[in-house]
Write a protein that holds these residues in place. Structure first.
Motif, mmCIF file in Angstrom:
data_model
loop_
_atom_site.group_PDB
_atom_site.id
_atom_site.type_symbol
_atom_site.label_atom_id
_atom_site.label_comp_id
_atom_site.label_asym_id
_atom_site.label_seq_id
_atom_site.Cartn_x
_atom_site.Cartn_y
_atom_site.Cartn_z
ATOM 1 N N LEU A 128 0.811 -1.220 0.000
ATOM 2 C CA LEU A 128 0.000 0.000 0.000
ATOM 3 C C LEU A 128 0.846 1.272 0.000
ATOM 4 C CD1 LEU A 128 -2.866 1.171 0.112
ATOM 5 C CD2 LEU A 128 -2.719 1.057 2.611
ATOM 6 N N SER A 129 1.890 1.317 0.797
ATOM 7 C CA SER A 129 2.713 2.538 0.855
ATOM 8 C C SER A 129 3.332 2.844 -0.504
ATOM 9 C CB SER A 129 3.814 2.395 1.913
ATOM 10 O OG SER A 129 3.253 2.314 3.197
ATOM 11 N N MET A 130 3.824 1.816 -1.186
ATOM 12 C CA MET A 130 4.425 2.017 -2.510
ATOM 13 C C MET A 130 3.399 2.580 -3.490
ATOM 14 S SD MET A 130 5.981 -0.834 -5.138
ATOM 15 C CE MET A 130 4.367 -1.463 -5.569
ATOM 16 N N ILE A 131 2.198 2.011 -3.469
ATOM 17 C CA ILE A 131 1.154 2.442 -4.401
ATOM 18 C C ILE A 131 0.736 3.876 -4.108
ATOM 19 C CG2 ILE A 131 -1.254 2.070 -5.080
ATOM 20 C CD1 ILE A 131 -0.715 -0.956 -4.595
ATOM 21 N N GLN A 132 0.520 4.181 -2.828
ATOM 22 C CA GLN A 132 0.067 5.528 -2.497
ATOM 23 C C GLN A 132 1.170 6.560 -2.707
ATOM 24 O OE1 GLN A 132 -1.977 4.945 1.315
ATOM 25 N NE2 GLN A 132 -3.881 4.967 0.159
ATOM 26 N N ALA A 133 2.417 6.184 -2.511
ATOM 27 C CA ALA A 133 3.520 7.100 -2.809
ATOM 28 C C ALA A 133 3.568 7.400 -4.306
ATOM 29 C CB ALA A 133 4.849 6.490 -2.344
ATOM 30 N N ARG A 134 3.391 6.366 -5.119
ATOM 31 C CA ARG A 134 3.381 6.555 -6.570
ATOM 32 C C ARG A 134 2.223 7.472 -6.972
ATOM 33 N NH1 ARG A 134 3.082 1.143 -8.500
ATOM 34 N NH2 ARG A 134 0.841 1.409 -8.669
ATOM 35 N N SER A 135 1.073 7.281 -6.343
ATOM 36 C CA SER A 135 -0.094 8.109 -6.621
ATOM 37 C C SER A 135 0.165 9.567 -6.220
ATOM 38 C CB SER A 135 -1.301 7.551 -5.864
ATOM 39 O OG SER A 135 -2.430 8.326 -6.090
ATOM 40 N N LEU A 136 0.762 9.772 -5.058
ATOM 41 C CA LEU A 136 1.110 11.134 -4.630
ATOM 42 C C LEU A 136 2.047 11.803 -5.628
ATOM 43 C CD1 LEU A 136 1.728 10.913 -0.775
ATOM 44 C CD2 LEU A 136 0.122 12.432 -1.932
ATOM 45 N N SER A 137 3.028 11.058 -6.109
ATOM 46 C CA SER A 137 3.990 11.615 -7.072
ATOM 47 C C SER A 137 3.299 12.041 -8.359
ATOM 48 C CB SER A 137 5.086 10.601 -7.389
ATOM 49 O OG SER A 137 5.855 10.360 -6.239
ATOM 50 N N LYS A 138 2.273 11.302 -8.778
ATOM 51 C CA LYS A 138 1.536 11.645 -9.994
ATOM 52 C C LYS A 138 0.590 12.814 -9.776
ATOM 53 C CE LYS A 138 1.130 7.293 -12.411
ATOM 54 N NZ LYS A 138 0.230 6.197 -12.735
ATOM 55 N N GLU A 139 -0.182 12.742 -8.689
ATOM 56 C CA GLU A 139 -1.233 13.724 -8.452
ATOM 57 C C GLU A 139 -0.716 15.036 -7.877
ATOM 58 O OE1 GLU A 139 -4.119 11.704 -6.006
ATOM 59 O OE2 GLU A 139 -4.276 10.060 -7.459
ATOM 60 N N ARG A 140 0.390 14.990 -7.146
ATOM 61 C CA ARG A 140 0.927 16.195 -6.503
ATOM 62 C C ARG A 140 2.447 16.236 -6.688
ATOM 63 N NH1 ARG A 140 -1.804 16.326 -0.625
ATOM 64 N NH2 ARG A 140 -0.711 18.305 -0.570
ATOM 65 N N PRO A 141 2.904 16.285 -7.943
ATOM 66 C CA PRO A 141 4.333 16.129 -8.217
ATOM 67 C C PRO A 141 5.224 17.226 -7.634
ATOM 68 C CG PRO A 141 3.185 16.847 -10.185
ATOM 69 C CD PRO A 141 2.137 16.528 -9.157
ATOM 70 N N ASN A 142 4.698 18.393 -7.397
ATOM 71 C CA ASN A 142 5.528 19.503 -6.912
ATOM 72 C C ASN A 142 5.410 19.730 -5.411
ATOM 73 O OD1 ASN A 142 6.413 20.102 -9.567
ATOM 74 N ND2 ASN A 142 4.458 21.117 -9.943
ATOM 75 N N ASP A 143 4.681 18.858 -4.713
ATOM 76 C CA ASP A 143 4.448 19.082 -3.292
ATOM 77 C C ASP A 143 5.533 18.510 -2.377
ATOM 78 O OD1 ASP A 143 2.206 20.533 -3.823
ATOM 79 O OD2 ASP A 143 0.781 19.054 -3.067
ATOM 80 N N GLY A 144 6.378 17.639 -2.879
ATOM 81 C CA GLY A 144 7.473 17.112 -2.069
ATOM 82 C C GLY A 144 7.033 16.272 -0.877
ATOM 83 N N ILE A 145 5.863 15.660 -0.982
ATOM 84 C CA ILE A 145 5.389 14.791 0.097
ATOM 85 C C ILE A 145 6.073 13.429 -0.045
ATOM 86 C CG2 ILE A 145 3.381 13.601 1.070
ATOM 87 C CD1 ILE A 145 1.688 15.955 -0.046
ATOM 88 N N LEU A 146 6.602 12.919 1.058
ATOM 89 C CA LEU A 146 7.241 11.609 1.060
ATOM 90 C C LEU A 146 6.429 10.649 1.911
ATOM 91 C CD1 LEU A 146 10.984 12.663 1.492
ATOM 92 C CD2 LEU A 146 9.722 12.206 -0.624
ATOM 93 N N LEU A 147 6.135 9.482 1.368
ATOM 94 C CA LEU A 147 5.355 8.463 2.060
ATOM 95 C C LEU A 147 6.154 7.165 2.056
ATOM 96 C CD1 LEU A 147 1.578 7.811 1.630
ATOM 97 C CD2 LEU A 147 3.186 5.919 1.761
ATOM 98 N N ASN A 148 6.399 6.636 3.230
ATOM 99 C CA ASN A 148 7.187 5.412 3.366
ATOM 100 C C ASN A 148 6.597 4.511 4.434
ATOM 101 O OD1 ASN A 148 9.718 5.866 1.664
ATOM 102 N ND2 ASN A 148 9.565 7.771 2.819
ATOM 103 N N ALA A 149 7.030 3.270 4.417
ATOM 104 C CA ALA A 149 6.741 2.326 5.493
ATOM 105 C C ALA A 149 8.070 1.991 6.158
ATOM 106 C CB ALA A 149 6.084 1.064 4.938
ATOM 107 N N CYS A 150 8.008 1.602 7.416
ATOM 108 C CA CYS A 150 9.251 1.242 8.096
ATOM 109 C C CYS A 150 9.000 0.176 9.146
ATOM 110 C CB CYS A 150 9.892 2.465 8.734
ATOM 111 S SG CYS A 150 9.034 3.075 10.182
ATOM 112 N N CYS A 151 10.075 -0.468 9.533
ATOM 113 C CA CYS A 151 10.050 -1.425 10.629
ATOM 114 C C CYS A 151 10.937 -0.874 11.740
ATOM 115 C CB CYS A 151 10.580 -2.785 10.171
ATOM 116 S SG CYS A 151 10.676 -3.981 11.526
ATOM 117 N N PRO A 152 10.382 -0.679 12.936
ATOM 118 C CA PRO A 152 11.198 -0.168 14.038
ATOM 119 C C PRO A 152 12.119 -1.217 14.641
ATOM 120 C CG PRO A 152 8.976 -0.561 14.796
ATOM 121 C CD PRO A 152 8.986 -0.835 13.307
ATOM 122 N N GLY A 153 11.960 -2.447 14.223
ATOM 123 C CA GLY A 153 12.737 -3.544 14.802
ATOM 124 C C GLY A 153 11.962 -4.188 15.945
ATOM 125 N N TRP A 154 12.619 -5.113 16.617
ATOM 126 C CA TRP A 154 12.003 -5.835 17.727
ATOM 127 C C TRP A 154 12.197 -4.995 18.976
ATOM 128 C CZ3 TRP A 154 14.004 -11.032 20.094
ATOM 129 C CH2 TRP A 154 12.993 -11.598 20.897
#
Length: 196
Positions: free
Chosen positions: A129-155
């Motif tokens: 989901l994060s990859m898809i929504q990041a790609r969508s943000l890049s298309k729909e709002r290319p000049n806004d510089g919004i970054l969307l990622n997923a992460c793992c904090p570890g155990w």
């Protein structure tokens, strides 16, 4: 800045429903009496809570994110391990650069259905989901510089993970906070899964 904290790991769904299972009977008897019973609960609840609710929330909140905003979905390395257990065809689809959100939703609905049949280990997988929504943000709002990622904090030592986990909560916060505080003008990472 906008930080979205949503845990996408199966352990969270299990922990949330552990007490309900224990009230019915202890986990050993439950799994003995009902093959894959616990997996069915975890798979269904995890998908509905962590995938569909995250998607719904992001669908409503992403349009409100200001230029330069940061969105961080807290996930787990378990999602990658789960992906590697999927069929090669599903792995290819989930990793595809052209998978759509609608297709992902259909795959997740299938995952829930397969979980109910006890077949999810053979033919099911969690989120891109994060990859898809990041790609969508890049298309729909290319000049806004919004970054969307997923992460793992570890155990991390929490009530859920227990005291044997090697990381303190402060150490577990490093990766999500790093992503939330990426400097203005940063273009990467975006649509990535980040872990230490």
């Amino acid at each position: 800045m906008f930080l979205v904290y949503t845990c996408l790991c199966p352990s969270c769904a299990l922990e949330k429903h552990k007490k309900a299972v224990e009230k019915r009977q202890n986990c050993h008897n439950f799994t003995q009496d009902s093959k894959n019973g616990l997996d069915k609960i975890v798979g269904t609840v995890n998908s509905k809570t962590n995938f569909f609710s995250t998607r719904d929330m992001l669908t409503h909140f992403l349009p409100l994110i200001k230029a330069g905003g940061r969105v961080v979905n807290v996930s787990s390395f378990v999602s990658f391990r789960t992906l590697n257990n999927c069929s090669p065809a599903l792995q290819q689809r989930f990793r595809s650069e052209d998978i759509t959100e609608d297709e992902l939703v259909r795959l997740m609905q299938r995952f829930v259905a397969e979980t109910q049949k006890g077949k999810h280990k053979e033919d099911g997988c969690l989120t891109t989901l994060s990859m898809i929504q990041a790609r969508s943000l890049s298309k729909e709002r290319p000049n806004d510089g919004i970054l969307l990622n997923a992460c793992c904090p570890g155990w991390v030592r929490t009530d859920m993970a227990g005291d044997k986990a090697p990381k303190s909560p402060d150490e577990g916060a490093i990766t999500p906070v790093y992503l939330a505080l990426l400097p203005p003008g940063a273009t990467e990472p975006h649509g990535k899964f980040v872990s230490d």
